[in-house]
Design a protein around this motif. Structure first.
Motif, short mmCIF file in Angstrom:
data_model
loop_
_atom_site.label_atom_id
_atom_site.label_comp_id
_atom_site.label_asym_id
_atom_site.label_seq_id
_atom_site.Cartn_x
_atom_site.Cartn_y
_atom_site.Cartn_z
N SER A 98 0.81 -1.31 0.05
CA SER A 98 0.05 0.02 -0.01
C SER A 98 0.83 1.29 0.03
N ASP A 99 2.17 1.07 0.36
CA ASP A 99 2.98 2.29 0.47
C ASP A 99 3.88 2.63 -0.79
N LEU A 100 3.52 1.61 -1.79
CA LEU A 100 4.38 1.77 -3.03
C LEU A 100 3.94 2.74 -4.13
N THR A 101 4.61 3.25 -4.85
CA THR A 101 4.08 3.88 -6.19
C THR A 101 4.57 2.92 -7.42
N TYR A 102 3.21 2.82 -8.21
CA TYR A 102 3.33 1.74 -9.48
C TYR A 102 3.05 2.50 -10.69
N THR A 103 3.70 1.88 -11.74
CA THR A 103 3.32 2.38 -12.96
C THR A 103 2.86 0.99 -13.67
N VAL A 104 1.34 1.18 -13.89
CA VAL A 104 0.83 0.12 -14.90
C VAL A 104 1.00 0.33 -16.39
N PHE A 105 1.51 -0.66 -16.95
CA PHE A 105 1.70 -0.46 -18.57
C PHE A 105 0.99 -1.50 -19.35
N ASP A 106 0.75 -1.32 -20.74
CA ASP A 106 0.50 -2.38 -21.41
C ASP A 106 1.16 -1.85 -22.85
N THR A 107 1.23 -3.03 -23.90
CA THR A 107 1.87 -2.74 -25.16
C THR A 107 0.95 -3.59 -26.00
N GLU A 108 0.87 -2.96 -27.21
CA GLU A 108 0.24 -3.50 -28.47
C GLU A 108 1.49 -3.73 -29.42
N THR A 109 1.36 -4.94 -30.06
CA THR A 109 2.51 -5.21 -30.92
C THR A 109 1.94 -5.97 -32.28
N THR A 110 3.11 -5.92 -33.27
CA THR A 110 2.85 -6.38 -34.45
C THR A 110 2.45 -7.66 -34.46
N GLY A 111 3.02 -8.82 -33.49
CA GLY A 111 2.26 -10.32 -33.50
C GLY A 111 2.73 -10.68 -32.09
N MET A 112 2.60 -12.00 -32.00
CA MET A 112 2.75 -12.33 -30.81
C MET A 112 4.28 -13.31 -30.36
N GLU A 113 5.03 -12.78 -31.34
CA GLU A 113 6.42 -13.62 -31.06
C GLU A 113 7.55 -12.44 -31.12
N PRO A 114 7.79 -12.05 -29.92
CA PRO A 114 8.85 -11.29 -29.58
C PRO A 114 10.15 -11.88 -30.28
N ALA A 115 10.61 -12.92 -30.06
CA ALA A 115 11.72 -13.44 -30.34
C ALA A 115 11.93 -13.70 -31.96
N ALA A 116 10.67 -13.64 -32.54
CA ALA A 116 10.83 -13.69 -34.05
C ALA A 116 10.74 -12.94 -34.99
N GLY A 117 10.85 -11.45 -34.24
CA GLY A 117 11.16 -10.17 -34.83
C GLY A 117 9.65 -9.19 -34.73
N ALA A 130 1.69 -5.22 -14.74
CA ALA A 130 1.14 -5.49 -16.08
C ALA A 130 0.36 -6.64 -16.06
N HIS A 131 -0.54 -6.97 -17.22
CA HIS A 131 -1.05 -8.56 -17.27
C HIS A 131 -0.43 -9.30 -18.09
N ASN A 132 -0.19 -10.50 -17.67
CA ASN A 132 0.66 -11.11 -18.53
C ASN A 132 2.18 -10.51 -18.62
N ALA A 133 2.69 -10.23 -17.76
CA ALA A 133 3.89 -9.40 -17.74
C ALA A 133 5.02 -9.65 -18.50
N ALA A 134 5.13 -11.10 -18.53
CA ALA A 134 6.39 -11.84 -19.24
C ALA A 134 6.21 -11.46 -20.67
N PHE A 135 5.06 -11.39 -21.27
CA PHE A 135 5.04 -11.18 -22.82
C PHE A 135 5.46 -9.60 -23.06
N ASP A 136 5.24 -8.84 -22.19
CA ASP A 136 5.74 -7.25 -22.25
C ASP A 136 6.98 -7.18 -22.01
N MET A 137 7.38 -7.67 -21.03
CA MET A 137 8.73 -7.11 -20.45
C MET A 137 9.59 -7.96 -21.54
N ARG A 138 9.31 -9.01 -22.10
CA ARG A 138 10.12 -9.80 -23.05
C ARG A 138 10.56 -8.71 -24.12
#
Length: 735
Positions: free
Chosen positions: A541-560, A631-639
């Protein structure tokens, strides 16, 4: 065990359910095979060898059939036990999770009656109790709201006052954290933002942020020391002023006033924060410098001319009998220098007039006040009687009062000198978005040439001279002036066409979308905030948060695939600050997949020409600095962000919380943990789905609803939330 600790009870219940299921399976197996095995052992032990051989001969051919029937019975019993556990045990555990939602996060949530008749009756009884609870809570909340109305009214008055001030005001606690700022401060610092902070309106001003990202710490510390010394001496006005330079080189004049705790003795009152009033003086200093240069040029140029004139005049006076040719040469020198001085004076006055016009502030003035001021001045200085004919007393004008009144007096003076008028009448009427201000007199007609001459000559009233012309004043107001005759009444008038004051004169860049409510520009609880780095053992409750989200060209960050939009909002002191957001399209420098366009609606044309990721990521890093990422499903956005670290040189090293994993911690028995499903369970509506900023706002609301639920489970610190998230099944997903 403390029965009042629901988190411990829930965890043990879920664990007991799994253990009981395993024990039930073991017991089933023992019940189906145990009696036969024990009976066979007893018979075998009591039989003679011949009887044992006979038993083997009788039973051996039927062992496969017996084993098959036993296995079939065991499977059938296992299915029955599994069904009963899903209907009664897991069904009740799911109902417990729903009850937690109903009690803490979503009052409107109701348990869906499903399963066996007994469980359905329990669900219906629970919903009835919830309905009665809501009625009681509504009464309590109504009483609390009445009690808090007075306090909230005071806070809202202060917020409204601060928000509408024309001067930039920022209030900070002693740690330099911003706890209040008004609209003018937001606009001013947004205009000063350069580089990464200028992207997506990401000026580094916001609740909970440090003022030292904008102003130098050592200057504020020095000003605070000056204020403390004055307070110790009992000074009536403990104020400090200083001038500083912003990041872009602009000069800012800052005044610091302390915020003191309540108390009677001024010297013993503790300072809890300070108020900063900030003014950008860059333009005014440039104008002052320009005027100084003009005056210096006039002085230097005139000095040489005067010296030449003085020498020429001295020779003419000392040698009255000099030759005519030499005398004419000295007279020519005097004439040339006088012309040169006159030209320089005209040029200087012209430049000064331009500078004066740039400084004119147009203000909302009641038209009746302009007429009254002009009448009073004409009667006192020119001795000319005045009257009013038709005056719209409710008409407001957008004018510069002094120059307009001076222009009216100038025309009155010219009419007296040239046409000896005996009286001047005023008429003020609206005409759409304009106003007609008429100066009416009876007398001779005047020519168009005379009217044009009066418009363009330098104005003078008595001994007062203005470097401006009547046309300069009219042009500055964006208006018009003309001369007309009323032949039937044998009168004439000058008509000023002036702008009517509009209720909203802000430019497009200054417009603030408050969506029907006042922006959250203040948080007085931050007075008690202490500056700390992100400590994993700090309460959530004492922390400050930045909630973020991304939109991407596709679902495969490792594929470009690349980021095409980033949206982010901040949570400070448990409040979602929708107005402090980051929203930016990104040029992916590649084509967007058609299946992606169908989801988020962002086309190649929309991102073409937008800043690329090398520009946007540093701005996002500045926006979320010193905050916990959510984030929601943060692993995707952080990748996506991690794959750009080498290219951009920006690394997001702060802790990350994932609402997908936290949902798995809170509701392991729920079927879906997608953002839409979680939002529906928590009673949150998602606006602008599959838009980065819209999804970020929805995720922020979900996260705020989750905080009390996590506290009920005993998860109160950042470290505990991270450790609980790592134990969920979804934490194994990799991109």
């Amino acid at each position: 065990m403390n029965a009042r600790n629901p988190s411990l009870v829930d965890q043990l219940s879920a664990m007991d359910a799994r253990i009981r299921f395993i024990i039930s399976v073991i017991v089933l197996g023992l019940l189906m095979t145990g009696p036969f095995v024990i009976t066979a052992i007893l018979i075998w032990a009591s039989a003679q060898p011949a009887e044992q051989e006979l038993l083997v001969q009788l039973i051996a051919p039927h062992l496969s059939l017996g084993a098959l029937m036993t296995t079939f019975g065991f499977i059938l019993g296992l299915l029955v036990i599994r069904y009963l556990f899903r209907q009664y045990v897991q069904g009740l555990l799911k109902m417990v999770e729903n009850l937690r939602l109903m009690l803490s996060a979503n009052r409107d949530f109701r348990v869906t009656p499903e399963g066996p008749p007994e469980v359905r009756l329990l669900a219906e009884a629970t919903n009835d109790l919830a309905q009665q609870r809501d009625g009681l809570m509504d009464d309590v909340e109504a009483q609390i709201a009445t009690a808090k109305a007075s306090v909230e009214a005071e806070k809202n008055r202060l917020a409204a006052l601060m928000s509408e001030l024309a001067q930039a005001v920022v209030v900070c606690n002693l740690d330099g954290r911003i706890l209040l700022y008004n609209s003018r401060a937001r606009l001013q610092f947004k205009a000063l933002a350069q580089g990464g902070t200028a992207i997506a309106g990401g000026a580094l001003i916001g609740l909970g942020r440090s003022i030292f990202s904008i102003l130098e710490r050592n200057q504020i510390d020095h000003a605070l020391e000056v204020v403390r010394q004055r307070l110790d001496k009992g000074a009536a006005a403990a104020i400090a002023n200083f001038i500083t330079t912003a990041r872009g080189g602009q000069l800012l004049r800052v005044q610091l006033v302390p915020v003191l705790a309540a108390g009677e003795d001024l010297r013993q009152r503790d300072m809890t924060g300070y108020v900063l009033t900030v003014e950008n003086i860059t333009r005014s200093l440039e104008q002052e410098s320009r005027r100084d240069q003009v005056l210096q040029s006039l002085t230097d140029g005139s000095r040489g001319c005067l010296a030449n004139i003085r020498v020429a005049v001295g020779n003419l006076m000392d040698y009255p009998d000099m030759e005519l040719e030499i005398r004419e040469r000295f007279v020519g020198i005097i004439s040339d220098e006088v012309v040169r001085m006159s030209q320089r004076l005209d040029q200087t006055m012209s430049e000064f007039a331009d500078s004066l016009k740039t400084r004119w502030p147009l203000e909302d003035v009641l038209g009746l006040d302009i007429v009254a001021a002009a009448q009073r001045r004409i009667e006192q200085q020119l001795g000319l009687p005045t009257k009013s004919e038709e005056i719209d007393e409710a008409l407001w004008l957008r004018v510069e009062s002094f120059s307009l009144v001076f222009s009216i007096c100038f025309l009155a003076s010219r009419l007296i000198d040239n046409y000896q008028i005996k009286e001047l009448r005023f008429r003020l009427l609206p005409f759409g978005k304009l106003a007609y201000l008429d100066l009416i007199w009876a007398g001779h007609a005047m020519s168009t040439e005379t009217s044009y001459t009066w418009e363009t000559e330098t104005m003078q009233v008595g001994k007062e001279i203005s470097p401006l012309s009547l046309r300069d004043v009219i042009d500055r107001h964006g208006g018009e002036i003309w001369y007309e005759r009323e032949k039937a009444a044998q009168r004439a008038f000058f008509r000023f066409v002036l702008p009517v004051a509009a209720p909203d004169e802000l430019g497009a860049s200054e417009m603030i979308d408050d969506s029907g409510v006042r922006p959250e520009y203040y948080d007085f609880d931050l007075f008690h905030f202490q500056d700390q780095s992100i400590d994993l053992d700090r309460p959530l409750s004492d922390l400050t948060y930045t909630v973020f989200d991304t939109e991407t060209t596709g679902m495969e960050p490792a594929a470009g695939d690349e980021i095409i939009q980033i949206g982010a909002v901040r949570i400070v002191n448990g409040r979602l600050l929708r107005n402090e957001n980051f929203d930016q399209l990104v040029d992916p420098e590649r084509f967007i997949r058609p299946e992606g366009i169908r989801i988020h609606g962002i086309s190649d044309d929309m991102v073409r020409g937008q800043p690329n990721i090398e520009v946007v990521l540093p701005a996002l890093h500045d926006f979320c600095n010193d905050t916990v990422l959510v984030a929601h499903n943060a692993a995707f956005d952080m990748r996506f962000l991690q794959l750009k670290e080498e290219r951009t040189g920006v690394a997001f090293s702060q802790p990350v919380l994932d609402t997908l994993l936290l949902s798995g911690v809170l509701h392991p028995n729920q079927e879906s943990h997608q953002l839409d499903s979680i939002a529906e369970r928590l009673g949150i509506g998602i606006e602008d789905r599959h838009n980065a900023l819209g999804d970020a706002c929805a995720t922020a609301e979900v996260f705020l609803k989750m905080l009390p639920l996590l506290a009920q489970m005993g998860i109160t610190t950042l470290r505990q939330a991270l450790e609980a998230s790592e134990k969920t099944y979804f934490a194994r997903v990799k991109y």
